[in-house]
Every structure is written in C-alpha cells, then in structure tokens.
Write a protein that holds these residues in place. Sequence first.
Motif, PDB file in Angstrom:
ATOM      1  N   SER A  16       0.820  -1.214   0.000  1.00 50.29           N
ATOM      2  CA  SER A  16       0.000   0.000   0.000  1.00 50.29           C
ATOM      3  C   SER A  16       0.853   1.262   0.000  1.00 50.29           C
ATOM      4  O   SER A  16       0.529   2.244  -0.683  1.00 50.29           O
ATOM      5  N   ARG A  73       1.943   2.936  -3.281  1.00 47.67           N
ATOM      6  CA  ARG A  73       0.949   3.418  -4.234  1.00 47.67           C
ATOM      7  C   ARG A  73       0.284   4.721  -3.809  1.00 47.67           C
ATOM      8  O   ARG A  73      -0.759   5.080  -4.334  1.00 47.67           O
ATOM      9  N   SER A  74       0.897   5.424  -2.845  1.00 44.08           N
ATOM     10  CA  SER A  74       0.352   6.704  -2.426  1.00 44.08           C
ATOM     11  C   SER A  74       1.450   7.547  -1.791  1.00 44.08           C
ATOM     12  O   SER A  74       2.358   7.016  -1.147  1.00 44.08           O
ATOM     13  N   ASP A  75       1.346   8.864  -1.969  1.00 37.53           N
ATOM     14  CA  ASP A  75       2.271   9.773  -1.290  1.00 37.53           C
ATOM     15  C   ASP A  75       2.033   9.770   0.220  1.00 37.53           C
ATOM     16  O   ASP A  75       2.910  10.128   0.997  1.00 37.53           O
ATOM     17  N   VAL A  76       0.840   9.372   0.609  1.00 41.22           N
ATOM     18  CA  VAL A  76       0.503   9.216   2.026  1.00 41.22           C
ATOM     19  C   VAL A  76       0.334   7.716   2.261  1.00 41.22           C
ATOM     20  O   VAL A  76      -0.710   7.150   1.900  1.00 41.22           O
ATOM     21  N   GLU A 128      -0.477   5.550   4.491  1.00 40.85           N
ATOM     22  CA  GLU A 128      -1.658   4.935   5.101  1.00 40.85           C
ATOM     23  C   GLU A 128      -2.897   5.057   4.219  1.00 40.85           C
ATOM     24  O   GLU A 128      -3.917   4.413   4.479  1.00 40.85           O
ATOM     25  N   ASN A 129      -2.829   5.861   3.160  1.00 42.43           N
ATOM     26  CA  ASN A 129      -3.955   5.997   2.234  1.00 42.43           C
ATOM     27  C   ASN A 129      -3.806   5.103   1.004  1.00 42.43           C
ATOM     28  O   ASN A 129      -4.691   5.075   0.142  1.00 42.43           O
ATOM     29  N   GLY A 130      -2.699   4.408   0.903  1.00 42.65           N
ATOM     30  CA  GLY A 130      -2.467   3.583  -0.278  1.00 42.65           C
ATOM     31  C   GLY A 130      -3.294   2.310  -0.270  1.00 42.65           C
ATOM     32  O   GLY A 130      -3.740   1.835   0.776  1.00 42.65           O
ATOM     33  N   VAL A 131      -3.539   1.777  -1.451  1.00 37.10           N
ATOM     34  CA  VAL A 131      -4.276   0.517  -1.611  1.00 37.10           C
ATOM     35  C   VAL A 131      -3.339  -0.490  -2.267  1.00 37.10           C
ATOM     36  O   VAL A 131      -2.859  -0.269  -3.380  1.00 37.10           O
TER      37      VAL A 131
END
Length: 206
Positions: A84, A87-90, A92-95
């Motif tokens: 996860s 797949r995101s700059d944040v 904990e927000n990645g999937v």
Amino acid sequence: MLIHPWDAARDEHEWRDWLRTRDFGQLAANGVNGGPPVVVPTHFLFDGDRILLHLARPNPIWAAVEAAPRVVVSVYDDYAYIPSGWRSDVPENGVPTSYYASVQLTCEAHVVDDKEGKAEILRRQLAHHEPEGGYGEVAADAGPYHRNLSAIRGLRLDVVGVRAKFKYDDRRPVEFRERISAGLAERDLPGDASARTQQRRRMHFS
C-alpha cells in the motif's frame, strides 16, 4: 478473470510472445456430477493453435474431460505483491495490489489413446523440453518408451478462446509507475525482477 481495458493484452502478438516462453500451467475441467473442478498442474506444448500434453492414466482429469470436453489451461507468471505504501504519497492511504500476467486458453479436448498418437505427442514434448536431445527413440513399438505408453493418455486441446491480462497499473501516470518500478528493483524478492520487466515493457506502450 476480470480484465479491465487497461489490463488487456495490446494485441494477439503480446500474449502469444509471452506464452511462447512458458510451458507449465494448470489444466482445469468441470467436475463430474456436480463435483468441484478438477485442476491439474502440468507441462504442455503450445504450437500456436493447440496444446499437446500427456498425463498418467489414473489421473482424475480423464473422467471430467470425457464428461465435458470444454476445458481451460491457465498460465500465470511475472507476479509480485505491491504494498500500500508504494501506491500513495501518504502511505496509510495507499491501496495494495498484485501485479501479474495471465493467459487463460479455453480449449476443446480430444483424448488420444492410440499408441502412435501418444508417441507423437511424447516426441513433440520431448523435442520441446529437451532440445539438446539425448532422450532416445520415441516410437509406438520400439525404443525405451513404447512399453510405458499404456500407462499414459494424451490430450490434444484445440484453442477456441483466449483471455489475456497484464496487470501492471497501466492506467496510472508514468511517474507513479516509475516509483513502483524503483520499489521492485530495491526490494528484489523472488518474482520482483520479472514483474518489473513486464511493467516497464508495458510502460513503453503508454
């Protein structure tokens, strides 16, 4: 197998080129009398139009094939788990997701029980898997294999449909995919290098 438009093979050449270098997969047939599907891991030879293989006579696949000759050969490779945080700059927000390539061939199965037919399948498979030779004569009534032909049955699988998927985040921006590529290179777990190769190959289509 769900195939989004961005994950589909670009054309017939893409999945054929990929499958040309692979010869191990799973043969799946409907279960008999409502039973679960029968799935057999096996080596095979794909000649461009059909699949050739042989299996031991006691294999449970035979009853399933004879009851319903429409089968599937499933091949997958070049897979990797994508965390996860990649797949995101944040983070904990990645999937998270999975990267993989998969080709599923729907086939019409023809059982081969005559000695010459089985010898021909075995000849072609040996020539494919052992191109250096050295395995002896393969004939119906001579050589080191003919006494064992009664212990196997052959299959000719005529391909009637193809589903091909290359799942590597193709709908994402190039910068996003470059970050995933860098993560695969750095992590370098088994499978990461081949998944990265496929991902970067697909990136060139964008």
